[in-house]
Design an enzyme around this catalytic site. Structure first.
Site, PDB file in Angstrom:
ATOM      1  N   HIS A 152       1.144   5.018   6.878  1.00  0.00           N
ATOM      2  CA  HIS A 152       0.846   5.642   5.589  1.00  0.00           C
ATOM      3  C   HIS A 152       0.966   7.163   5.677  1.00  0.00           C
ATOM      4  O   HIS A 152       0.984   7.737   6.773  1.00  0.00           O
ATOM      5  CB  HIS A 152      -0.552   5.230   5.113  1.00  0.00           C
ATOM      6  N   SER A 171       0.819  -1.218   0.000  1.00  0.00           N
ATOM      7  CA  SER A 171       0.000   0.000   0.000  1.00  0.00           C
ATOM      8  C   SER A 171       0.852   1.267   0.000  1.00  0.00           C
ATOM      9  O   SER A 171       0.402   2.325  -0.454  1.00  0.00           O
ATOM     10  CB  SER A 171      -0.944   0.014   1.208  1.00  0.00           C
ATOM     11  N   ASP A 197      -2.854   6.200  12.260  1.00  0.00           N
ATOM     12  CA  ASP A 197      -2.098   5.537  11.197  1.00  0.00           C
ATOM     13  C   ASP A 197      -0.771   6.267  11.018  1.00  0.00           C
ATOM     14  O   ASP A 197      -0.713   7.342  10.421  1.00  0.00           O
ATOM     15  CB  ASP A 197      -2.903   5.560   9.893  1.00  0.00           C
TER      16      ASP A 197
END
Length: 429
Positions: free
Chosen positions: A411, A164, A408
């Site tokens: 990311h 990702s 998070d």
């Protein structure tokens, strides 16, 4: 006819007349000599000037020798990147705040940014993280030019392969160039494994292929419990057949290997399943998996046709005690990059980086390493944090109140740090 000698008076008169004038032949010879010397001098000056410019490399190493003054070209007028990756250590530098930097896109203007990376859409109201510019110590890095980038990609396939984080770099690049293309001349096709953006006018594609380990696993698509994950480390990902024929391949793999100190690994068929696997140290499994990928590159890719890149670790910032903040907050509420030179936290394993470097060094095919780890390590301020989506759903107010659990810090917000990675990628090109 008889010869009559001139009188002495006549000879005297002629000598007097010559005494006042220089013969034409002498004048001509003198002028030619002067012109020749002038041209020789001019050529020498030109030669010296040319050598000075050639020696004034924009990425020259620092040394005690006095170097000629660097000539920096206006990046708005010159589409050539002044960058020599073999001469400039891109990991050495600093983030400089520059309000004049305007992102080429936002997550509201670009339709291709997924919700997980759309910090503004998800409620982020502080945008200083968009105005930090990476400035290497030893070289000049021109700004990214979308039209120049598309010209470099004319008639080519650029394929990102990985997890990702690699997907966020792909989305970043697509957004950095798509705004220059009229809607009828671009398209996007998304799938579970392969996403393809087409710039029709340039006959170019920018693709992302999902392969978080680069080799096969039983959880590539359905992300089950990490404890149930088995990695088939002797076989490259099934999607590799779609990587072939690309003009530029950019790979990454790291985070999925770090689910625990030991990983379930398998040789042969998944049919053996729970009975056939062995537990290996994560670094050992990583090395074997990368060797499988490297063998595929060496045996399949034509280096005269395809340029290969490997992106180093995108660091995690899940332990705020690493940089002297209250433990448990992760990257929550960070507003500036870290200033501590050469800071290295627990979010990037140096031994894993050494493993990758060792495998790449022994490959037959040339691979360019895009080292983004150190410069990204400083950016504790640019992660999605609580402005993210989990399983496609935004965090609830209750979840946002517990950043130690839900923030998070893996990311990145878009636009943001992945834009700099793409800046470096095109500098290498």
């Amino acid at each position: 006819m008889s010869f009559v000698a001139p009188s002495s008076s006549t000879v005297v008169k002629k000598m007097k007349s010559y005494r006042g004038k220089i013969p034409l032949s002498i004048i001509t010879a003198s002028l030619c000599s002067f012109v020749f010397l002038a041209l020789l001098y001019t050529e020498r000056l030109s030669f010296l000037s040319s050598n000075s410019i050639l020696k004034a490399g924009s990425c020259a190493r620092r040394s005690a020798v006095v170097k000629p003054k660097r000539i920096e070209k206006n990046p708005d007028l010159d589409d050539r990147f002044e960058f020599e990756p073999d001469e400039c250590d891109i990991t050495r530098g600093k983030w400089v705040f520059n309000l004049s930097i305007k992102p080429l896109y936002t997550d509201t203007s670009c339709p291709y940014v997924e919700r997980q990376f759309s910090c503004e859409k998800n409620g982020q109201l502080e945008f200083d993280y968009r105005h930090w510019e990476w400035r290497p110590d030893d070289c000049y890095l021109p700004k990214f030019d979308a039209e120049v980038a598309l010209k470099k990609l004319r008639g080519k396939r650029l394929v990102f392969v990985g997890d990702s984080l690699q997907r966020s770099q792909w989305e970043s690049l697509v957004c950095m160039v798509e705004w220059t293309i009229p809607p009828p001349h671009k398209s996007m096709k998304r799938g579970r494994i392969r996403n393809v953006f087409k710039a029709k006018e340039y006959n170019a594609t920018i693709e992302f292929h999902w392969a978080p380990f680069l080799v096969q696993s039983n959880t590539d698509l359905s992300i089950l419990e990490p404890k149930k994950r088995i990695i088939k480390i002797d076989s490259v990902s099934n999607s590799s057949r779609d990587w072939e024929g690309a003009d530029i391949l950019a790979f990454n793999t790291y985070v999925w290997w770090m689910i625990g100190p030991r990983l379930k690994t398998l040789w042969g068929s998944f049919a053996n399943g729970e009975e056939g696997y062995e537990k290996l140290d994560a670094r050992v499994a990583y090395k074997i998996g990368l060797k499988t990928w490297a063998n595929w590159i060496d045996s399949t890719i034509n280096p005269n046709k395809t340029r290969v890149f490997f992106t180093t670790i995108s660091p995690l910032h899940t332990k705020s005690k690493d940089w002297g903040r209250e433990d448990g907050l992760r990257c929550f509420n960070e507003t500036e990059p870290l200033k501590n030179k050469n800071f290295w936290g627990s979010g990037a394993d140096k031994e894993m980086m050494s493993v990758a470097a060792g495998v790449i060094k022994k490959m037959k095919a040339p691979v360019s390493v895009l080292n983004i780890t150190q410069l990204s390590m400083y950016r504790v301020d640019a992660h999605s944090s609580i402005y993210t989506a989990n399983g496609g759903k935004l965090l609830t107010d209750e979840e946002k109140a517990e950043p130690g659990t839900y923030a998070d810090c893996i990311h990145w917000c878009l636009p943001g740090v992945p834009d700099t990675w793409n800046h470096l990628l095109f500098a290498h090109l």
